[in-house]
Each structure stands twice: as structure tokens, then as C-alpha cells.
Design a protein around this motif. Structure first.
Motif, short mmCIF file in Angstrom:
data_model
loop_
_atom_site.label_atom_id
_atom_site.label_comp_id
_atom_site.label_asym_id
_atom_site.label_seq_id
_atom_site.Cartn_x
_atom_site.Cartn_y
_atom_site.Cartn_z
N LYS A 159 -16.27 -27.87 25.20
CA LYS A 159 -15.22 -28.29 24.71
C LYS A 159 -15.04 -26.58 24.85
CE LYS A 159 -14.68 -32.84 23.51
NZ LYS A 159 -15.91 -32.97 22.56
N ASN A 160 -13.46 -26.48 25.26
CA ASN A 160 -12.54 -25.46 25.82
C ASN A 160 -13.54 -24.20 25.47
OD1 ASN A 160 -10.79 -23.57 25.23
ND2 ASN A 160 -10.53 -23.22 23.54
N LEU A 161 -14.44 -24.25 26.76
CA LEU A 161 -15.26 -23.02 27.14
C LEU A 161 -14.62 -22.13 27.89
CD1 LEU A 161 -18.30 -22.28 27.29
CD2 LEU A 161 -18.33 -22.93 30.11
N ALA A 162 -13.28 -21.86 27.66
CA ALA A 162 -12.82 -20.63 28.40
C ALA A 162 -12.25 -20.40 27.09
CB ALA A 162 -11.17 -21.27 29.73
N GLY A 163 -11.69 -20.55 26.70
CA GLY A 163 -10.89 -20.40 25.31
C GLY A 163 -11.91 -19.63 23.85
N GLN A 164 -13.04 -20.32 23.89
CA GLN A 164 -14.30 -19.62 23.63
C GLN A 164 -14.56 -18.51 23.70
OE1 GLN A 164 -16.68 -22.72 20.94
NE2 GLN A 164 -16.52 -23.85 22.72
N LEU A 165 -14.85 -18.20 24.93
CA LEU A 165 -15.33 -17.29 25.94
C LEU A 165 -14.60 -16.21 25.66
CD1 LEU A 165 -17.18 -18.52 28.31
CD2 LEU A 165 -17.95 -17.97 26.79
N THR A 166 -12.88 -16.31 25.95
CA THR A 166 -12.53 -15.32 25.82
C THR A 166 -11.99 -14.77 24.98
OG1 THR A 166 -11.15 -16.83 27.80
CG2 THR A 166 -9.46 -14.60 26.15
N LYS A 167 -11.65 -12.89 25.50
CA LYS A 167 -12.05 -11.73 24.36
C LYS A 167 -13.43 -11.96 23.76
CE LYS A 167 -7.54 -11.62 24.23
NZ LYS A 167 -6.86 -12.26 25.84
N ARG A 168 -14.24 -12.50 23.79
CA ARG A 168 -15.76 -12.08 23.45
C ARG A 168 -16.17 -11.55 23.61
NH1 ARG A 168 -13.95 -14.03 19.76
NH2 ARG A 168 -14.62 -12.57 18.63
N LYS A 169 -16.92 -10.45 22.94
CA LYS A 169 -17.70 -9.46 23.45
C LYS A 169 -19.16 -9.63 24.44
CE LYS A 169 -18.95 -4.16 22.95
NZ LYS A 169 -18.31 -3.55 21.75
N HIS A 208 -17.51 -22.78 39.57
CA HIS A 208 -17.30 -24.15 38.20
C HIS A 208 -16.71 -22.94 36.89
CE1 HIS A 208 -18.81 -26.54 40.61
NE2 HIS A 208 -20.39 -27.08 40.75
N VAL A 209 -17.74 -21.63 37.31
CA VAL A 209 -16.80 -21.36 35.79
C VAL A 209 -17.16 -19.94 36.30
CG1 VAL A 209 -17.76 -20.36 33.26
CG2 VAL A 209 -18.22 -22.48 33.90
N LEU A 210 -15.59 -19.20 35.83
CA LEU A 210 -15.46 -17.35 36.88
C LEU A 210 -14.60 -16.44 35.62
CD1 LEU A 210 -13.84 -19.18 38.86
CD2 LEU A 210 -14.16 -17.28 40.24
N LEU A 211 -15.35 -15.33 35.24
CA LEU A 211 -15.25 -14.45 33.84
C LEU A 211 -14.64 -13.50 34.88
CD1 LEU A 211 -18.48 -14.06 32.03
CD2 LEU A 211 -16.52 -16.00 32.01
N ALA A 212 -13.32 -12.52 33.94
CA ALA A 212 -12.83 -11.88 34.23
C ALA A 212 -13.26 -10.75 33.27
CB ALA A 212 -11.15 -11.54 34.30
N LEU A 213 -14.26 -9.49 33.61
CA LEU A 213 -14.51 -8.30 32.44
C LEU A 213 -13.67 -7.30 31.93
CD1 LEU A 213 -18.11 -8.81 33.33
CD2 LEU A 213 -17.24 -9.75 32.05
N SER A 214 -13.91 -6.92 31.21
CA SER A 214 -12.63 -5.81 30.48
C SER A 214 -13.62 -4.12 31.39
CB SER A 214 -13.37 -5.14 29.15
OG SER A 214 -14.23 -4.96 28.80
N ASN A 215 -14.22 -4.71 32.84
CA ASN A 215 -14.58 -3.06 33.13
C ASN A 215 -14.06 -3.65 34.78
OD1 ASN A 215 -16.57 -5.04 33.89
ND2 ASN A 215 -18.08 -4.07 33.59
N LYS A 216 -13.14 -4.94 34.78
CA LYS A 216 -12.69 -4.98 35.76
C LYS A 216 -13.72 -5.11 36.77
CE LYS A 216 -8.90 -2.67 34.44
NZ LYS A 216 -8.27 -3.88 33.33
N LYS A 217 -14.95 -6.31 36.40
CA LYS A 217 -15.73 -6.62 37.55
C LYS A 217 -15.45 -8.24 36.48
CE LYS A 217 -18.52 -2.28 38.14
NZ LYS A 217 -19.02 -2.81 38.88
N HIS A 218 -15.33 -9.55 37.90
CA HIS A 218 -15.82 -10.47 37.70
C HIS A 218 -16.61 -10.86 38.49
CE1 HIS A 218 -12.31 -8.71 38.97
NE2 HIS A 218 -11.31 -9.70 38.04
N ILE A 219 -17.19 -11.92 37.65
CA ILE A 219 -18.25 -13.03 37.81
C ILE A 219 -17.55 -14.54 38.32
CG2 ILE A 219 -20.28 -13.86 36.74
CD1 ILE A 219 -20.24 -10.75 36.98
N ALA A 220 -19.33 -14.71 38.78
CA ALA A 220 -18.76 -16.46 39.52
C ALA A 220 -20.00 -17.02 39.23
CB ALA A 220 -18.55 -16.45 40.75
#
Ligand SMILES: [Zn+2]
Length: 277
Positions: free
Chosen positions: A39-49, A96-108
């Protein structure tokens, strides 16, 4: 289907890019893969290191800085790779799931057939996680020794090929790697598992590790292309000693069309009856 060496290679590649970065943004575009997503995976991942990665069988375990582990399985057709900012903005159909990282890289995480899975659990529960607790030895671990295998096989009346493909005994020895490992250990794949000697078990463990390491190494050399391009996962090796070489000559034989193909447990087995006894 991604095999253990491909998952290991993917994990090492992602670890290099993601370790120490912060997840600046996350998009979760559906509520399930094989099973419902947390549940709320995006919210749970955001701001995590991201503290780092590890692997159990074909599961990647992504350690987050809040004592949570994000577990990812690529399923049959999944891949997790670097994409550009544009694709993060306008994802492809199966991203289905995408990430924007603090090092400006993106993951799908892209998975057309959706046999993959994800879970988020407290890291102290990872060792006993429901999907992990029935898994056998990690083949590349120190615990997987000839003696350990010998003890496990003692009461197994099935063929050795089927025994080493049993995930409850040892994980990651897929059909190709089973044929190749038995070939290098000079063991007939039809032998009853309980009849192997301690020395034969030691030789088999050694060759399982060697075959998997070789595949990981082959994957490692193509990794740069892999993470930058479409991330297609296949078998990194295309040249095998016996696998898929029926009627050809194995590397140990001087002459002859020694390699035979049989079926065990519904899967093809390749072996050399001259060297494997
Ligand atoms: Zn041969």
C-alpha cells in the motif's frame, strides 16, 4: 526468464547506480503485479535513501535507510534498468514502477507479463520472510560445500540432476546450469542422488560455483550496454559445453558426436556418456 546470474548482474549494476542516493520521486502505475503491491508504495519509497542491495535466490533485496527492505523479483519477463528523464515523465506501457534518484538518474521496473513481485518489510524480518524460509543453500555461499550437499543427498532417491534443481536444496541451479555443472563434475545426470560419494559432491559443488561465476562474469562484461539500453535479460552465455549441443562433440572428447539429449522431469538434459559416469 532471468536466471540467478542475470539477477546477480542486474543487482550489481543497480547497486552501483543507486547506493547512497535518495529516492526523490517514485511513480507506481498499478496496484498489483503477480500479487498486490504494498500500500502507498510510492509514498513509502519517496525520500528514502538506498543503503545497498543484497540477493536471496532470484529476489533482490534493496535496503532502505528506515530499516525497511524493498524486495523485488523480476518474474518471467521483468527488468529493472536505467531510463532517461523523458521516459520517467512519459513511461512506456509496461513501466509499472519508476524512480527519480537524487543523482538525476531514473530507474524503471518494466514487466510485460507481470509475474514479478514487490514487497516492503522490516529488515529484521527479511531472514525469515515467508518466501525465503523454504529456500535452500545460496550456491555461491561458503555454507554450500561438498559435505553439506552430501548430507542433503543422503536420503534422496531422485536423479542428481533433479536434486540440484530443487530450490529447497540449493537455489539458482536452472536447467542449463544443471547440465553444465554435472558435465564438468563428470557425473551422469541420471545417477541416484544418494549414491554420490563425498568426493563427487565436492566436485559438483565446485563446478556449480564455477559455472555460475562464469555466467555472472559474462554478464558483468555486457553490463554497461545492458543498463544503458533496453535491459533485455537473456542467457549471457551462448556457448555451452553440452547444453543444446545434441550430437556434437564435448570439449573433453577427442572425436565423435558424443553429446546426448534425454528428458528428466519434463526438461531436456544434455550430457556426454563417455565422460559422465
Ligand atoms: Zn564427450
Amino acid at each position: 526468464m532471468p536466471e540467478l546470474p542475470e539477477v546477480e548482474t542486474t543487482m550489481r549494476g543497480l547497486d552501483k547506480i543507486m547506493r547512497g542516493t535518495k529516492i526523490a520521486g517514485a511513480k507506481v502505475r498499478r496496484s498489483d503485479l503477480r500479487w498486490p503491491l504494498p500500500k502507498n508504495l510510492a509514498g513509502q519509497l519517496t525520500k528514502r535513501k538506498i543503503a545497498g542491495f543484497s540477493r536471496r535466490a532470484k529476489y533482490m533485496v534493496i535496503h532502505l535507510d528506515n530499516a525497511q527492505d524493498w524486495i523485488v523479483h523480476l518474474g518471467m519477463s521483468g527488468r529493472m534498468c536505467v531510463v532517461d528523464a523523458r521516459q520517467y515523465k512519459n513511461p512506456e506501457k509496461h513501466d509499472h514502477v519508476l524512480l527519480a534518484l537524487s543523482n538525476k538518474k531514473h530507474i524503471a521496473f518494466n514487466d510485460p507479463r507481470r509475474f514479478g513481485m514487490m514487497d516492503l518489510i522490516p529488515s529484521h524480518q527479511t531472514a525469515t520472510y515467508k518466501l525465503f524460509k523454504h529456500l535452500g543453500f545460496e550456491p555461491l555461499s561458503r555454507e554450500f560445500t561438498g559435505k553439506a550437499l552430501f548430507q542433503k543427498l543422503m536420503h534422496k532417491k531422485i536423479a542428481i540432476k533433479l536434486a540440484i534443481m530443487d530450490q529447497k536444496l540449493v537455489v539458482g541451479v536452472g536447467n542449463i546450469y544443471a547440465s553444465e555443472s554435472l558435465y564438468y563434475a563428470n557425473i551422469d545426470p541420471r545417477r541416484k542422488a544418494s549414491n554420490l560419494t563425498l568426493a563427487e559432491c565436492a566436485a559438483l559443488v565446485k563446478s556449480i560455483k564455477k559455472v555460475l561465476q562464469k555466467a555472472i562474469k559474462a554478464g558483468g562484461s555486457s553490463l554497461r550496454d545492458y543498463v544503458q539500453s533496453d535491459g533485455t535479460l537473456g542467457n549471457f552465455q551462448s556457448h555451452f559445453a553440452v547444453y543444446d549441443r545434441k550430437g556434437e562433440k564435448c570439449p573433453k572428447c577427442k572425436t565423435g558426436a558424443c553429446i546426448q539429449k534425454i528428458t528428466q522431469g519434463g526438461r531436456a538434459t544434455y550430457y556426454c556418456p563417455i565422460n559422465q559416469i
